[in-house]
Scaffold this motif. Structure first.
Motif, mmCIF file in Angstrom:
data_model
loop_
_atom_site.group_PDB
_atom_site.id
_atom_site.type_symbol
_atom_site.label_atom_id
_atom_site.label_comp_id
_atom_site.label_asym_id
_atom_site.label_seq_id
_atom_site.Cartn_x
_atom_site.Cartn_y
_atom_site.Cartn_z
ATOM 1 N N MET A 30 -37.268 -59.390 34.206
ATOM 2 C CA MET A 30 -38.348 -60.378 34.163
ATOM 3 C C MET A 30 -39.474 -60.012 35.131
ATOM 4 O O MET A 30 -40.654 -60.191 34.808
ATOM 5 N N ALA A 31 -39.138 -59.470 36.291
ATOM 6 C CA ALA A 31 -40.168 -59.035 37.236
ATOM 7 C C ALA A 31 -40.988 -57.883 36.645
ATOM 8 O O ALA A 31 -42.215 -57.857 36.766
ATOM 9 N N GLU A 32 -40.310 -56.954 36.002
ATOM 10 C CA GLU A 32 -40.994 -55.804 35.387
ATOM 11 C C GLU A 32 -41.872 -56.220 34.211
ATOM 12 O O GLU A 32 -42.845 -55.541 33.893
ATOM 13 N N ASN A 33 -41.531 -57.315 33.553
ATOM 14 C CA ASN A 33 -42.252 -57.777 32.364
ATOM 15 C C ASN A 33 -43.003 -59.078 32.601
ATOM 16 O O ASN A 33 -43.365 -59.771 31.638
ATOM 17 N N LYS A 34 -43.250 -59.403 33.862
ATOM 18 C CA LYS A 34 -43.885 -60.665 34.241
ATOM 19 C C LYS A 34 -45.192 -60.915 33.476
ATOM 20 O O LYS A 34 -45.397 -61.994 32.921
ATOM 21 N N ASP A 35 -46.073 -59.925 33.428
ATOM 22 C CA ASP A 35 -47.364 -60.116 32.762
ATOM 23 C C ASP A 35 -47.200 -60.407 31.273
ATOM 24 O O ASP A 35 -47.890 -61.269 30.721
ATOM 25 N N LYS A 36 -46.281 -59.713 30.626
ATOM 26 C CA LYS A 36 -46.060 -59.924 29.196
ATOM 27 C C LYS A 36 -45.423 -61.284 28.928
ATOM 28 O O LYS A 36 -45.757 -61.949 27.949
ATOM 29 N N ILE A 37 -44.497 -61.692 29.802
ATOM 30 C CA ILE A 37 -43.861 -63.008 29.655
ATOM 31 C C ILE A 37 -44.896 -64.107 29.845
ATOM 32 O O ILE A 37 -44.977 -65.049 29.051
ATOM 33 N N GLU A 38 -45.708 -63.988 30.891
ATOM 34 C CA GLU A 38 -46.741 -64.995 31.138
ATOM 35 C C GLU A 38 -47.750 -65.056 29.993
ATOM 36 O O GLU A 38 -48.172 -66.137 29.595
ATOM 37 N N ALA A 39 -48.131 -63.895 29.456
ATOM 38 C CA ALA A 39 -49.079 -63.872 28.334
ATOM 39 C C ALA A 39 -48.477 -64.539 27.104
ATOM 40 O O ALA A 39 -49.167 -65.282 26.389
ATOM 41 N N ALA A 40 -47.200 -64.308 26.850
ATOM 42 C CA ALA A 40 -46.533 -64.925 25.705
ATOM 43 C C ALA A 40 -46.481 -66.438 25.868
ATOM 44 O O ALA A 40 -46.751 -67.191 24.919
ATOM 45 N N ILE A 41 -46.142 -66.899 27.061
ATOM 46 C CA ILE A 41 -46.086 -68.348 27.315
ATOM 47 C C ILE A 41 -47.473 -68.960 27.162
ATOM 48 O O ILE A 41 -47.629 -70.028 26.555
ATOM 49 N N ALA A 42 -48.494 -68.295 27.679
ATOM 50 C CA ALA A 42 -49.867 -68.798 27.556
ATOM 51 C C ALA A 42 -50.290 -68.882 26.091
ATOM 52 O O ALA A 42 -50.903 -69.869 25.665
ATOM 53 N N MET B 151 -45.288 -66.774 38.144
ATOM 54 C CA MET B 151 -44.163 -67.187 37.336
ATOM 55 C C MET B 151 -42.993 -67.460 38.264
ATOM 56 O O MET B 151 -42.672 -66.643 39.116
ATOM 57 N N GLU B 152 -42.392 -68.598 38.073
ATOM 58 C CA GLU B 152 -41.212 -68.977 38.836
ATOM 59 C C GLU B 152 -40.011 -69.038 37.901
ATOM 60 O O GLU B 152 -40.095 -69.625 36.819
ATOM 61 N N ILE B 153 -38.921 -68.449 38.312
ATOM 62 C CA ILE B 153 -37.678 -68.514 37.543
ATOM 63 C C ILE B 153 -36.873 -69.673 38.106
ATOM 64 O O ILE B 153 -36.600 -69.724 39.308
ATOM 65 N N ARG B 154 -36.499 -70.602 37.248
ATOM 66 C CA ARG B 154 -35.806 -71.823 37.673
ATOM 67 C C ARG B 154 -34.333 -71.846 37.296
ATOM 68 O O ARG B 154 -33.732 -72.902 37.206
ATOM 69 N N GLY B 155 -33.767 -70.679 37.053
ATOM 70 C CA GLY B 155 -32.338 -70.607 36.790
ATOM 71 C C GLY B 155 -32.018 -70.378 35.328
ATOM 72 O O GLY B 155 -32.889 -70.319 34.478
ATOM 73 N N ARG B 156 -30.735 -70.252 35.090
ATOM 74 C CA ARG B 156 -30.227 -69.959 33.753
ATOM 75 C C ARG B 156 -29.717 -71.233 33.096
ATOM 76 O O ARG B 156 -29.060 -72.053 33.729
ATOM 77 N N ASP B 157 -30.029 -71.388 31.829
ATOM 78 C CA ASP B 157 -29.536 -72.513 31.042
ATOM 79 C C ASP B 157 -28.379 -71.994 30.189
ATOM 80 O O ASP B 157 -28.595 -71.283 29.213
ATOM 81 N N PRO B 158 -27.129 -72.313 30.574
ATOM 82 C CA PRO B 158 -25.979 -71.776 29.850
ATOM 83 C C PRO B 158 -25.926 -72.198 28.383
ATOM 84 O O PRO B 158 -25.441 -71.451 27.527
ATOM 85 N N ALA B 159 -26.416 -73.377 28.067
ATOM 86 C CA ALA B 159 -26.357 -73.874 26.688
ATOM 87 C C ALA B 159 -27.205 -73.032 25.741
ATOM 88 O O ALA B 159 -26.836 -72.828 24.586
ATOM 89 N N THR B 160 -28.334 -72.522 26.232
ATOM 90 C CA THR B 160 -29.232 -71.740 25.380
ATOM 91 C C THR B 160 -29.174 -70.242 25.673
ATOM 92 O O THR B 160 -29.805 -69.460 24.961
ATOM 93 N N GLU B 161 -28.439 -69.863 26.722
ATOM 94 C CA GLU B 161 -28.359 -68.474 27.173
ATOM 95 C C GLU B 161 -29.753 -67.923 27.460
ATOM 96 O O GLU B 161 -30.100 -66.797 27.098
ATOM 97 N N CYS B 162 -30.559 -68.768 28.107
ATOM 98 C CA CYS B 162 -31.929 -68.415 28.463
ATOM 99 C C CYS B 162 -32.176 -68.715 29.942
ATOM 100 O O CYS B 162 -31.469 -69.522 30.551
ATOM 101 N N TYR B 163 -33.203 -68.085 30.467
ATOM 102 C CA TYR B 163 -33.667 -68.408 31.813
ATOM 103 C C TYR B 163 -34.851 -69.351 31.689
ATOM 104 O O TYR B 163 -35.733 -69.158 30.848
ATOM 105 N N ARG B 164 -34.841 -70.401 32.518
ATOM 106 C CA ARG B 164 -35.955 -71.343 32.557
ATOM 107 C C ARG B 164 -37.022 -70.756 33.488
ATOM 108 O O ARG B 164 -36.720 -70.398 34.628
#
Length: 86
Positions: A52-64, A1-14
């Motif tokens: 995000m590092a601590e929850n990497k597996d859960k984030i990747e599973a959710a995206i998948a 998983m690569e973090i590509r920065g924060r999107d201020p408009a959505t208050e999310c990390y890409r």
């Protein structure tokens, strides 16, 4: 998983993952990393990246799960959304 920065408009990390020989991009709400005891609290970049590092597996599973259309991730990861390709 690569973090590509924060999107201020959505208050999310890409973020993006390599899944089934393609790159899948998603938005991970920064509020997931916030201290839930402080309503409206916004985490620091450091806190968000550590979370995000601590929850990497859960984030990747959710995206998948979302990318494959095989269901809905469990809370709180159900707040993650895919970024549509243009």
């Amino acid at each position: 998983m690569e973090i590509r920065g924060r999107d201020p408009a959505t208050e999310c990390y890409r973020v993006e993952i390599d899944l089934d020989d393609r790159i899948v991009r998603a938005l991970v709400p920064e509020r997931l990393a916030a201290d839930m005891r402080l309503i409206g609290a916004r985490p620091s970049h450091q806190t968000a990246y550590v979370w995000m590092a601590e929850n990497k597996d859960k984030i990747e599973a959710a995206i998948a799960t979302l990318a494959r259309g095989t269901g809905r991730p469990k809370a709180p990861f159900d707040q993650i959304t895919l970024i549509e390709e243009r």
